[in-house]
Design an enzyme around this catalytic site. Sequence first.
Site, short mmCIF file in Angstrom:
data_model
loop_
_atom_site.label_atom_id
_atom_site.label_comp_id
_atom_site.label_asym_id
_atom_site.label_seq_id
_atom_site.Cartn_x
_atom_site.Cartn_y
_atom_site.Cartn_z
N HIS A 1 75.46 -20.42 39.08
CA HIS A 1 74.07 -20.41 39.49
C HIS A 1 73.99 -20.28 41.02
CE1 HIS A 1 69.80 -21.32 39.12
NE2 HIS A 1 69.91 -22.26 40.05
N GLU B 1 74.64 -18.51 33.05
CA GLU B 1 73.90 -19.63 33.62
C GLU B 1 72.63 -19.93 32.82
OE1 GLU B 1 71.71 -19.02 37.32
OE2 GLU B 1 72.75 -17.11 37.51
N SER C 1 66.69 -19.63 42.58
CA SER C 1 66.40 -20.69 41.62
C SER C 1 64.90 -21.00 41.62
CB SER C 1 67.25 -21.92 41.93
OG SER C 1 67.27 -22.82 40.87
#
Length: 333
Positions: free
Chosen positions: A306, A276, A178
């Site tokens: 995610h 996502e 991320s």
Amino acid sequence: MARAELFPLPAHSAATREFAGVSAQSRTLTLSVRRTVRPLIEAWSYAPTLPWPATVIDRVAFPLLPVPGTRRHRVDLPACPSEFLWAPGAVPPVTAGGLRRTAVLYLHGGAFLCCGLATHRNLVSRISASSGAPVLAVGYRMLPLNPIRRAVEDGLDGLRWLAAHGYPPERVVIAGDSAGGFLTFAVAHEAVQRGIGRPAGTVALSPLTDLDPRGKLEHPNSRRCAVFPRRAVRVLTRLVERAERRGGELSEPVVSPVDLDLSEMPPALIQTGSEEMTYVDAELMARRLQLAGVPAELQVWEKQLHVFQAAAGVVPEGGRAIAEIGRFVRGLR
């Protein structure tokens, strides 16, 4: 935003692999997250300046234990805590004769705002076991008190620590999920530009790679994502801009990885779920790397959450994805 490309991809550089199939465990977890985590993030997006206890997330993550048999110890970098660990099956820091092989530098996700060493300890230990390499996980400085530049500096300090302990940059794979995926590419790029050294490779899990939210919000996934509501993407952008202003003139703003000169970057493995929010960022980053002549493999996992790799103990696709990471890291030796 996802900008139109001016040139077609070279035929030899296209390396996208699609992983089909969604397990019952994955569907159950996605539904659970959609009904619990997503509403919490939406609530945060309406009042992001309130004193939300973001740091508590890492403190209460004690149930997320590493792989049994993992050894670890604290490392104090100049501006942040870190942790050096190696799981069973990984080459220990010092082998017979003092030879050191490959290491991984890991930068956790959490939108630059939350999570840390504890929340990612299980995931990091699984990557260590799969890759056969010890991992230095960096607890970098975060928003809203610090601009992203501070996190990049902390990542570079981690790279220097590894070099001082027998792992030169060319034997280090930088990885992150991320927001940590953003930092993965930013730290690798800075290491090359500053002459610290060129890392062996990069691994990015569901990476954020473009701070411009438009590409994400214009993509159909902005309404499909089980984790991030559309509003939260815009709010995060504003928080980043505010932190950059707080950093002052001595803090040069960090450029989104997709907008960097990527020609000297090391080989990359990028993993993303097909629905996502950051899928468009992963796809764009892979394309930009390929256009720069950098070997980059994009893995698209059908309808996965995610950073689904963090649920490897529950979701079989997470275990398979971590095995792919291990394959990639071992292949760089």
